[in-house]
Structures are given as structure tokens and as C-alpha cells.
Design an enzyme around this catalytic site. Sequence first.
Site, PDB file in Angstrom:
ATOM      1  N   MET A 118      -8.788   8.872  -0.151  1.00  0.00           N
ATOM      2  CA  MET A 118      -9.501   9.322   0.873  1.00  0.00           C
ATOM      3  C   MET A 118     -10.036  10.618   0.552  1.00  0.00           C
ATOM      4  O   MET A 118      -9.328  11.539   0.317  1.00  0.00           O
ATOM      5  CB  MET A 118      -8.753   9.362   2.187  1.00  0.00           C
ATOM      6  CG  MET A 118      -8.180   7.828   2.570  1.00  0.00           C
ATOM      7  SD  MET A 118      -7.301   7.830   4.060  1.00  0.00           S
ATOM      8  CE  MET A 118      -6.428   6.183   4.061  1.00  0.00           C
ATOM      9  N   MET A 174     -11.994  -5.150   4.944  1.00  0.00           N
ATOM     10  CA  MET A 174     -11.040  -4.360   5.832  1.00  0.00           C
ATOM     11  C   MET A 174     -10.634  -5.121   7.122  1.00  0.00           C
ATOM     12  O   MET A 174     -11.503  -5.392   7.812  1.00  0.00           O
ATOM     13  CB  MET A 174     -11.815  -2.945   6.248  1.00  0.00           C
ATOM     14  CG  MET A 174     -11.904  -1.999   5.046  1.00  0.00           C
ATOM     15  SD  MET A 174     -10.333  -1.651   4.101  1.00  0.00           S
ATOM     16  CE  MET A 174      -9.199  -0.990   5.237  1.00  0.00           C
ATOM     17  N   ASP A 201      -7.343  -5.966   3.792  1.00  0.00           N
ATOM     18  CA  ASP A 201      -6.590  -4.685   3.642  1.00  0.00           C
ATOM     19  C   ASP A 201      -6.579  -3.908   5.205  1.00  0.00           C
ATOM     20  O   ASP A 201      -7.484  -4.025   5.692  1.00  0.00           O
ATOM     21  CB  ASP A 201      -7.313  -3.814   2.904  1.00  0.00           C
ATOM     22  CG  ASP A 201      -6.512  -2.397   2.657  1.00  0.00           C
ATOM     23  OD1 ASP A 201      -5.450  -2.198   3.249  1.00  0.00           O
ATOM     24  OD2 ASP A 201      -7.322  -1.573   2.100  1.00  0.00           O
ATOM     25  N   SER A 211       0.953  -1.193  -0.137  1.00  0.00           N
ATOM     26  CA  SER A 211       0.144   0.124   0.012  1.00  0.00           C
ATOM     27  C   SER A 211       0.886   1.353  -0.113  1.00  0.00           C
ATOM     28  O   SER A 211       1.632   1.665   1.132  1.00  0.00           O
ATOM     29  CB  SER A 211      -0.966   0.017   1.110  1.00  0.00           C
ATOM     30  OG  SER A 211      -1.645   1.363   1.288  1.00  0.00           O
ATOM     31  N   ASP A 252      -4.636   4.063  -2.135  1.00  0.00           N
ATOM     32  CA  ASP A 252      -5.729   4.523  -1.164  1.00  0.00           C
ATOM     33  C   ASP A 252      -6.017   5.879  -1.555  1.00  0.00           C
ATOM     34  O   ASP A 252      -5.396   6.676  -1.343  1.00  0.00           O
ATOM     35  CB  ASP A 252      -5.129   4.233   0.286  1.00  0.00           C
ATOM     36  CG  ASP A 252      -5.119   2.973   0.606  1.00  0.00           C
ATOM     37  OD1 ASP A 252      -6.175   2.115   0.659  1.00  0.00           O
ATOM     38  OD2 ASP A 252      -3.969   2.611   1.236  1.00  0.00           O
ATOM     39  N   MET A 298     -11.867   5.316  -0.902  1.00  0.00           N
ATOM     40  CA  MET A 298     -12.698   5.390   0.350  1.00  0.00           C
ATOM     41  C   MET A 298     -13.360   6.662   0.129  1.00  0.00           C
ATOM     42  O   MET A 298     -12.890   7.970   0.841  1.00  0.00           O
ATOM     43  CB  MET A 298     -11.601   5.345   1.438  1.00  0.00           C
ATOM     44  CG  MET A 298     -11.226   3.974   1.912  1.00  0.00           C
ATOM     45  SD  MET A 298      -9.589   3.596   2.754  1.00  0.00           S
ATOM     46  CE  MET A 298      -8.446   4.003   1.392  1.00  0.00           C
ATOM     47  N   HIS A 322      -8.221   1.728  -4.433  1.00  0.00           N
ATOM     48  CA  HIS A 322      -9.102   1.448  -3.253  1.00  0.00           C
ATOM     49  C   HIS A 322      -9.798   3.073  -2.774  1.00  0.00           C
ATOM     50  O   HIS A 322      -9.030   3.739  -2.289  1.00  0.00           O
ATOM     51  CB  HIS A 322      -8.340   0.934  -1.842  1.00  0.00           C
ATOM     52  CG  HIS A 322      -9.324   0.855  -0.699  1.00  0.00           C
ATOM     53  ND1 HIS A 322      -8.689   0.654   0.504  1.00  0.00           N
ATOM     54  CD2 HIS A 322     -10.517   0.866  -0.589  1.00  0.00           C
ATOM     55  CE1 HIS A 322      -9.565   0.750   1.532  1.00  0.00           C
ATOM     56  NE2 HIS A 322     -10.781   0.630   0.976  1.00  0.00           N
ATOM     57  N   HIS A 354      -1.435  -1.185  -4.376  1.00  0.00           N
ATOM     58  CA  HIS A 354      -2.694  -0.790  -3.752  1.00  0.00           C
ATOM     59  C   HIS A 354      -2.318   0.705  -3.426  1.00  0.00           C
ATOM     60  O   HIS A 354      -1.649   1.314  -2.701  1.00  0.00           O
ATOM     61  CB  HIS A 354      -2.693  -1.646  -2.435  1.00  0.00           C
ATOM     62  CG  HIS A 354      -4.106  -1.406  -1.882  1.00  0.00           C
ATOM     63  ND1 HIS A 354      -5.242  -1.856  -2.073  1.00  0.00           N
ATOM     64  CD2 HIS A 354      -4.393  -0.548  -0.803  1.00  0.00           C
ATOM     65  CE1 HIS A 354      -5.939  -1.584  -1.371  1.00  0.00           C
ATOM     66  NE2 HIS A 354      -5.776  -0.536  -0.462  1.00  0.00           N
TER      67      HIS A 354
HETATM   68  C1  DX5 Z   1      -6.430   2.062   5.204  1.00  0.00           C
HETATM   69  C2  DX5 Z   1      -6.160   1.970   3.933  1.00  0.00           C
HETATM   70  C3  DX5 Z   1      -5.149   0.730   3.873  1.00  0.00           C
HETATM   71  C4  DX5 Z   1      -3.725   0.852   4.657  1.00  0.00           C
HETATM   72  C5  DX5 Z   1      -3.240  -0.386   5.304  1.00  0.00           C
HETATM   73  O1  DX5 Z   1      -7.551   2.678   5.272  1.00  0.00           O
HETATM   74  O2  DX5 Z   1      -7.055   1.257   3.011  1.00  0.00           O
HETATM   75  O3  DX5 Z   1      -4.752   0.029   2.444  1.00  0.00           O
HETATM   76  O4  DX5 Z   1      -2.719   1.462   3.826  1.00  0.00           O
HETATM   77  O5  DX5 Z   1      -2.311   0.156   5.942  1.00  0.00           O
HETATM   78  P1  DX5 Z   1      -1.705  -1.067   7.153  1.00  0.00           P
HETATM   79  O6  DX5 Z   1      -1.109  -2.185   6.295  1.00  0.00           O
HETATM   80  O7  DX5 Z   1      -0.524  -0.123   7.893  1.00  0.00           O
HETATM   81  O8  DX5 Z   1      -2.832  -1.220   8.036  1.00  0.00           O
HETATM   82 ZN    ZN Z   2      -6.701   0.237   1.125  1.00  0.00          ZN
END
Ligand code: DX5
Ligand code: ZN
Length: 214
Positions: free
Chosen positions: A35, A135, A173, A6, A33, A66, A64, A31
Site C-alpha cells: 500500500m 475486493m 480478498d 494475507s 499487500d 494497492m 497485491h 498473499h
Molecule cells: C485489504 C488487503 C487484504 C487484507 C484482507 O486491503 O488487500 O489482503 O489483508 O484482510 P481481511 O482478510 O482481514 O479482510
Molecule cells: Zn490484498
Amino acid sequence: MIIAPSILSADFANLGRDVEMVNLSQADWFHIDVMDGVFVPNISFGFPVIKAIQKYAQKPLDVHLMIVDPDRYIGAVRDCGAEIMNIHQEASTHLHRSIQAIKAAGMKAGVTLNPATPLVMIEEVIEDADVIMLMGVNPGFGGQSFIKGTIEKMRRLREMVSHLDNPPLLEIDGGVNATTAPLLRDAGADVLVAGSYVFSSSDPTATISSLKQL
Ligand code: DX5
Ligand code: ZN
């Protein structure tokens, strides 16, 4: 096992270096993210950054989202070169329609569930999705501790797809590390996302290899 480091935990001031590390490692996907500060209490980065990553990434991008109303951004995510567009069940009013629209745009459709969302919420679309992601933490931040009940949830999800001819890939994840990864593999996970475990380690390349060789 498919390993997806990630980028959220990468060094953003040295993003090119970290992308190259993933390129040269045994990792399978990036991956990524996104947000929005609304669906989750944090803001990460958006499309210009994903496009910059895509320019150098030599492996598929697993994006991903969010964010609220992810349907609005299907075209933008596709234009970033995403192979997988992962949206949250909780953020989608017409999940079946969203999945079809993502596929029509030429991407694989992923559906993600928060820790508090029961598996029954994706039962009716499980044959349509290419990926179902659980998650292991409440989304929004890297480096949180794994919610233990997710192991059992993964086991039940694996059972739910066991009779399908074309089961979706099962992805996890959040909170993946040396302790949780083998438990998740045994529970039936196909894809491990790992952020802080990879990027906070002294040798991220070796950490990726250790996950790959589980
Ligand atoms: C959290 C993200 C993850 C995050 C995971 O909201 O969607 O992808 O990067 O981080 P770790 O592996 O540190 O829990
Ligand atoms: Zn993620």
C-alpha cells in the site's frame, strides 16, 4: 480451493515464525499487500520486506499492489520472486498494456476490482488476465466487514468467464471468514485470501485447514 493467507495480518515482529507457519500449513499461496498511502489511505510495507519473506517462503507469492502507477514497479516485483502480480484496474490507465508487460516479465497477471467498480471494466481484458480478484472490502485495511453484494458480483463474474477455454482464476480478498467463505465458493471463487480470520485465530494452522476443507 486455493487458500492465500494475507501477511498483512501477520505479526511483523515475528514474521519468520508466521512465514514458517504458512509453509507448514495447507495454504497454497502467500498473499502480500503493498500500500502506498495514495491509492489507499494506508501504508503497509515495500520490496525489502517482500524479499525477506521470499527468502523463506516455500509457496508462490501473490503480490497485491494497492498503489498508483503499478507499471513502474513490474521489474521490482519480479525481482522479489512474485509468481502473481495483482494490480488494480482503477490504478491502471492502459490495463491491456500492463497485463502484457507483467506477463513479459515472467509473472502471472492479476487484475483487481474495488467494490464500487463494475465488472464491465475488465470485460475487454478478461481473456488476457491470469487472475481476476474482487475486493470484498474497500482496500487499505485488514479486519473490515465483508460487503455482501460481492457474493452476487462473484456469481456474475463466474458466469462471465464460463464460456472461456482458459478462464482466469477468480480470487476474493477482504472479509473472508467461516460465514462468507462457503458462500464465495458456491458463487464460483477459486482463491480465498484471508488475513485477520487466519492470523487472529487461536490456531492459524487449523483455520487454514478449515478453509481448505470447505
Ligand atoms: C485489504 C488487503 C487484504 C487484507 C484482507 O486491503 O488487500 O489482503 O489483508 O484482510 P481481511 O482478510 O482481514 O479482510
Ligand atoms: Zn490484498
